[in-house]
Design an enzyme around this catalytic site. Structure first.
Site, mmCIF file in Angstrom:
data_model
loop_
_atom_site.group_PDB
_atom_site.id
_atom_site.type_symbol
_atom_site.label_atom_id
_atom_site.label_comp_id
_atom_site.label_asym_id
_atom_site.label_seq_id
_atom_site.Cartn_x
_atom_site.Cartn_y
_atom_site.Cartn_z
ATOM 1 N N LYS A 111 -51.161 -43.540 -15.251
ATOM 2 C CA LYS A 111 -52.363 -43.901 -15.989
ATOM 3 C C LYS A 111 -52.782 -45.296 -15.515
ATOM 4 C CE LYS A 111 -54.179 -43.768 -20.749
ATOM 5 N NZ LYS A 111 -53.808 -43.503 -22.149
ATOM 6 N N GLY B 243 -58.898 -38.576 -14.357
ATOM 7 C CA GLY B 243 -59.888 -39.563 -13.963
ATOM 8 C C GLY B 243 -59.337 -40.944 -13.693
ATOM 9 N N ARG B 244 -58.128 -41.235 -14.199
ATOM 10 C CA ARG B 244 -57.498 -42.522 -13.898
ATOM 11 C C ARG B 244 -55.981 -42.374 -13.789
ATOM 12 N NH1 ARG B 244 -57.577 -46.305 -19.328
ATOM 13 N NH2 ARG B 244 -57.395 -44.673 -20.899
ATOM 14 N N ASP C 209 -63.623 -46.775 -13.974
ATOM 15 C CA ASP C 209 -63.024 -47.551 -12.893
ATOM 16 C C ASP C 209 -61.607 -47.104 -12.550
ATOM 17 O OD1 ASP C 209 -61.531 -48.543 -15.010
ATOM 18 O OD2 ASP C 209 -62.388 -50.557 -14.943
ATOM 19 N N GLY C 210 -61.071 -46.123 -13.304
ATOM 20 C CA GLY C 210 -59.745 -45.609 -12.998
ATOM 21 C C GLY C 210 -58.609 -46.541 -13.365
ATOM 22 N N ASP D 82 -57.381 -31.231 -23.743
ATOM 23 C CA ASP D 82 -56.771 -31.798 -22.541
ATOM 24 C C ASP D 82 -55.639 -32.758 -22.888
ATOM 25 O OD1 ASP D 82 -59.152 -33.252 -23.478
ATOM 26 O OD2 ASP D 82 -58.646 -34.722 -21.944
ATOM 27 N N ASN D 83 -55.366 -32.975 -24.178
ATOM 28 C CA ASN D 83 -54.263 -33.831 -24.601
ATOM 29 C C ASN D 83 -53.139 -33.049 -25.267
ATOM 30 O OD1 ASN D 83 -55.355 -36.188 -23.606
ATOM 31 N ND2 ASN D 83 -56.381 -36.712 -25.518
ATOM 32 N N ARG E 231 -52.025 -28.842 -19.087
ATOM 33 C CA ARG E 231 -52.673 -28.908 -20.387
ATOM 34 C C ARG E 231 -53.288 -27.570 -20.774
ATOM 35 N NH1 ARG E 231 -53.000 -33.560 -17.369
ATOM 36 N NH2 ARG E 231 -53.259 -35.553 -18.456
#
Length: 474
Positions: free
Chosen positions: A109, A88-89, A121-122, A253-254, A182
Site C-alpha cells: 500500500k 490503485g496504490r 498519486d499511488g 473490494d475490501n 476479493r
C-alpha cells in the site's frame, strides 16, 4: 521455517493482473518491522540492506521471477458499482507458503501508481501506515483473523491530502495475509462476461485455501466454494463485533475469500457500546456502522453469489446464502466466549445477549468491561471499581456464573496486574501519533505497541488457530 517464494496467482495469466514498476522513493527509513512474523515465515535474519531492497525498492526474491502485479477487480463502493477500480496504490509483490502449506501474500500500500490509480498519486501517508499497524496489531491481540502489518518504510515524500495536515509524510506498507482475492475480483470477471476466468479463480482459491473441496467440479464446486467463503465471512463479522471494531469501508473490494480482515483506512474501536457508531466521516447514512456490519457483509456475499452465478446453480447458491444468519449467530457465541475467556455451553448465546444488553444500558468502557470479566466470575471483577450492578447486570451475571473459565491460568499474566486494559480508541491512537507528527518522537507509539503485544500474550485467544500457525505450535 525457511523462506521459499512460490508462484500461484501469476499463473492465472494476464487477465487477472498487470505488471507494474514500484515507485522510486527519495529517502528511506525503516519505521516498522514485524519481527515475530518475519521469523515465522523464514525472513527473520534479513539484514537492513535486504529489508530495504525487498520491502522499499521491491527487488525480487531469488526464485520468484514475476514483477509486482496490480490486481484487477471491481467492487460495490457504498453499494454503488464501480468498474473503474483495481489496485490503485498497491500490488501483489510475492507469495510463499505458511507453516501449514497455505498460500501467503505480500501485498503493498503506497507503492506507486498503477493502471488503476485514476487520478491518485499511488502513495500512502505515514499516519495512514501507522494506523494500519495499530489496527492489525490490536485486532490480532483481540482474536480477529487479520492481515499483518509486516513492514513500513518512511519514503521522504511530501504528500497533500484533504483529511490530514499537508504536506504529510509519505510511507510504503507491506502487509502479510493469506489472500488478496476479493469479492470484487469475481465481480470484475462476471461484469466482463468471462465464466472461464471465474472458474479459474475458484480453482485457484480452492487449491490455495480450501483444498478439501478439490475433488468437486461444476456447479457443485461453485456451491461448496460459496459455502466456505460464507462461513469464513460470518466468522469475521462476529470477531469484529466481539472486538468492538468498526471497519469503516465494507465495500466488496475490501472483503476477501479467506475471511481475513484487511485494508485499514478509516477504522474505530468502540469507546462504549453504541450500535450506530461509525468509523468514516463520509459514511453519512451509517451504512457501515458497528451494528450494521453483519448486514453489510451479508449484502456483499449476495454480490459474490451473483458474480458466481454464470458457473453455479441459482437455487443452490441461494440456499447457501440463507445459511448466513445461523452461521453468524454461532460464530458470535464462539467469538464472545473466547473474548470473555469462558467455555461455551448450551446457554452461551443467552449469556452473550445479556452481556450486550448490560453494555448498552451501562455505557461502561467496552474493552474494560471485557477485561474485568475475563476468565469467569473469579477473575478481575472484584478488583474493579467499575459499577457492575442493576437488573441488566444481574441477568448477565447469573448466566455468566454458570460458565467455566477457560485456561484461567492466563490471569497470572502481567497484563492483568494493571487497573485498565490497553485499548485502541481514536483518542489513544491520536495520542500516540501526535509526538511523531510534532517532533518525530516515536516513544509513545512504541510504548502503545508494547502494551498491545503484552495484551496479545496475556489474552492468548488462539487466533493463530485460524490464522498462520498450526495449533500444535501454540
Amino acid at each position: 521455517m525457511s523462506f521459499s517464494p512460490v508462484s500461484a496467482f501469476a499463473e492465472l495469466g494476464s487477465d487477472f493482473a498487470d505488471p507494474v514498476d514500484p515507485a522510486d522513493f527519495p529517502d528511506l527509513k525503516l519505521r516498522w518491522w514485524n519481527g515475530r512474523w518475519a521469523k515465522e515465515i523464514g525472513l527473520g535474519d534479513l539484514t537492513g540492506t535486504q529489508k530495504e531492497d525487498h520491502f522499499a525498492r521491491f527487488g525480487p526474491f531469488e526464485g520468484y521471477p514475476h514483477p509486482p502485479m496490480a490486481m484487477r477487480y471491481h467492487g460495490h463502493q457504498f453499494r454503488n458499482y464501480n468498474p473503474q477500480i483495481g489496485d490503485g496504490r498497491g500490488f501483489l509483490f510475492a507469495q510463499m507458503r505458511d507453516p501449514n502449506g497455505r498460500l501467503l501474500d505480500f501485498g503493498t500500500k503506497g507503492s506507486g501508481q498503477t493502471p488503476w490509480s485514476r487520478t491518485g498519486d499511488g502513495r500512502l501517508t505515514l499516519k495512514g501506515a501507522v494506523r494500519e499497524i495499530l489496527a492489525a496489531e490490536m485486532l490480532e491481540a483481540l482474536g480477529v483473523y487479520t492481515s499483518k502489518a509486516f513492514c513500513v518504510f518512511e519514503t521522504g515524500d511530501q504528500l497533500h491530502r484533504h483529511d490530514e495536515p499537508s504536506p504529510a509524510r509519505g510511507a510504503v506498507l507491506t502487509r502479510l495475509q493469506h489472500s488478496h482475492v476479493r469479492f470484487g475480483t469475481f465481480q470484475r470477471h462476471a461484469y466482463e462476461q468471462a465464466p472461464d476466468r471465474i472458474e479459474a479463480l475458484i480453482g485457484h482459491a480452492i487449491a490455495a485455501y480450501y483444498p478439501e473441496l478439490s475433488g468437486l467440479s461444476g456447479p457443485a464446486r461453485t456451491t461448496a466454494f460459496l459455502e466456505a467463503v460464507t462461513g469464513a465471512t460470518a466468522r469475521l463479522a462476529a470477531q469484529w463485533m466481539a472486538a468492538g471494531f468498526v471497519h469503516g469501508v465494507l465495500n466488496t473490494d475490501n472483503l476477501n475469500v479467506t475471511g481475513e480482515s484487511f485494508d485499514y483506512g478509516p477504522w474505530r474501536f468502540l469507546p462504549t457500546y453504541k450500535p450506530g457508531f461509525t468509523a468514516a466521516y463520509f459514511d453519512e447514512t451509517g451504512l457501515y456502522a458497528y451494528a450494521r456490519q453483519p448486514e453489510a457483509v451479508f449484502w456483499a456475499l449476495q454480490q459474490l453469489a451473483l458474480a458466481l452465478l454464470p458457473v453455479g446453480d441459482r437455487d443452490q447458491l441461494v440456499d447457501v446464502l440463507n445459511t448466513f444468519p445461523d452461521a453468524y449467530e454461532r460464530e458470535m457465541t464462539i467469538a464472545w466466549c473466547r473474548r470473555l475467556g469462558v467455555a461455551q455451553q448450551d446457554n452461551s448465546g443467552d449469556m452473550v445477549r445479556a452481556f450486550i444488553a448490560f453494555m448498552a444500558a451501562s455505557q461502561l468502557p467496552f474493552e474494560a468491561a471485557i477485561f474485568d470479566h475475563f476468565c469467569g466470575e473469579k477473575g478481575r471483577i472484584s478488583q474493579s471499581d467499575r459499577d457492575y450492578s442493576g437488573p441488566e447486570y444481574e441477568a448477565f451475571a447469573n448466566l455468566f456464573a454458570e460458565h467455566k473459565p477457560e485456561r484461567p491460568e492466563r490471569l497470572a499474566h502481567s497484563c492483568f496486574m494493571q487497573t485498565d486494559p490497553v485499548h485502541m480508541t481514536i483518542e489513544t491512537m491520536e495520542a500516540a501519533w501526535a509526538p511523531v507528527h510534532e517532533r518525530d518522537d516515536w516513544s509513545a507509539l512504541h510504548n502503545l505497541l508494547s502494551a498491545v503485544e503484552q495484551a496479545r500474550a496475556g489474552y492468548d485467544l488462539g487466533n493463530n488457530r485460524i490464522g498462520f500457525l498450526p495449533e500444535e505450535t501454540l
